[in-house]
Design an enzyme around this catalytic site. Sequence first.
Site, PDB file in Angstrom:
ATOM      1  N   ASP A 141     128.126  49.961 -26.304  1.00 33.88           N
ATOM      2  CA  ASP A 141     128.070  48.954 -27.365  1.00 33.88           C
ATOM      3  C   ASP A 141     127.466  49.563 -28.623  1.00 33.88           C
ATOM      4  O   ASP A 141     126.740  48.891 -29.369  1.00 33.88           O
ATOM      5  CB  ASP A 141     127.240  47.744 -26.890  1.00 33.88           C
ATOM      6  N   LYS A 144     132.485  52.393 -32.000  1.00 33.78           N
ATOM      7  CA  LYS A 144     133.823  52.502 -31.393  1.00 33.78           C
ATOM      8  C   LYS A 144     134.320  53.952 -31.305  1.00 33.78           C
ATOM      9  O   LYS A 144     134.950  54.333 -30.321  1.00 33.78           O
ATOM     10  CB  LYS A 144     134.808  51.639 -32.157  1.00 33.78           C
ATOM     11  N   ASP A 169     131.932  47.014 -24.820  1.00 33.84           N
ATOM     12  CA  ASP A 169     132.089  45.865 -25.706  1.00 33.84           C
ATOM     13  C   ASP A 169     133.074  46.215 -26.820  1.00 33.84           C
ATOM     14  O   ASP A 169     133.320  47.392 -27.095  1.00 33.84           O
ATOM     15  CB  ASP A 169     130.726  45.482 -26.322  1.00 33.84           C
ATOM     16  N   ASN A 170     133.650  45.220 -27.463  1.00 35.87           N
ATOM     17  CA  ASN A 170     134.433  45.388 -28.699  1.00 35.87           C
ATOM     18  C   ASN A 170     135.684  46.232 -28.564  1.00 35.87           C
ATOM     19  O   ASN A 170     136.084  46.910 -29.523  1.00 35.87           O
ATOM     20  CB  ASN A 170     133.549  46.000 -29.805  1.00 35.87           C
ATOM     21  N   GLU A 199     131.660  37.836 -30.805  1.00 40.67           N
ATOM     22  CA  GLU A 199     130.459  37.000 -30.731  1.00 40.67           C
ATOM     23  C   GLU A 199     130.411  35.954 -31.855  1.00 40.67           C
ATOM     24  O   GLU A 199     130.650  36.258 -33.011  1.00 40.67           O
ATOM     25  CB  GLU A 199     129.177  37.868 -30.783  1.00 40.67           C
TER      26      GLU A 199
END
Length: 214
Positions: A141, A144, A169-170, A199
């Site tokens: 997290d 990227k 995440d993401n 989120e």
Amino acid sequence: TRSTRPQRLLAAVQKNATRGDPRSVVKAIDEFCRYTEWAMNVGDEKGCILDSVVSEVNPATVLELGTYCGYSTVRIATLLPPDAKLITLEFNPDFAVIARQVIAWAGQEEKVHLVEGSSGDLIPKMKEQFGVKSFDLVFLDHWKDRYLPDAKLMEECGLLGKGSVLLADNVICPGSPDYLDYVRNSPKYRSQYFKSHLEYTKVEDGLEKSVFLG
Ligand SMILES: Cc1cc(C(=O)N2CCN(C)CC2)sc1-c1cc(O)c2nc[nH]c(=O)c2c1
Ligand SMILES: [Mg+2]
């Protein structure tokens, strides 16, 4: 001078959460971010998916890449047995200062080891400096563009064992297409996508859970 967003988030925790009560800390951050000021915590919706994966893996050792304000650190630590170890890496010193206080307010400092620095520099030092053999769970997290190189680095450093779980995440927003392509097509992983939302928004995002097959 104007306060920073992490400082305002910490103030909301200290104002609205009960010291030593991690669930009240998580609730205070989610309310602040939903109703006052958005911030890039994994959040309540993806946070429930994170909780379910942590509970399923029941890890003795966890690595979190990207602490930010410590929201997911607190969520994970709360689910760990007292002898478990959670190491969380944060590159930004201003974030680290806030995260330490959020983690302390939640009463989770015993299980958490926050280390400042870049994942690329620190991952190769995990074994020698922290006596880690391998991680049962890694929560990606941080950034990227570091997901794929850091996953490969953890493989190379022998930090992943058969059954180790990577949870990222993401993977949709902001998105990590090269990482997704790798874990979904590599024979070394069995990968699964958990569809959710960015989120505190209606934008699509999700978590990718990838089991290392050794
Ligand atoms: C900073 C940012 C902006 C986003 C966005 O699309 N926005 C439109 C919608 N509005 C409301 C918010 C802003 S998404 C996102 C983000 C979210 C995470 O969970 C992250 N996790 C780790 N590391 C990151 O760099 C990270 C960035
Ligand atoms: Mg995130």
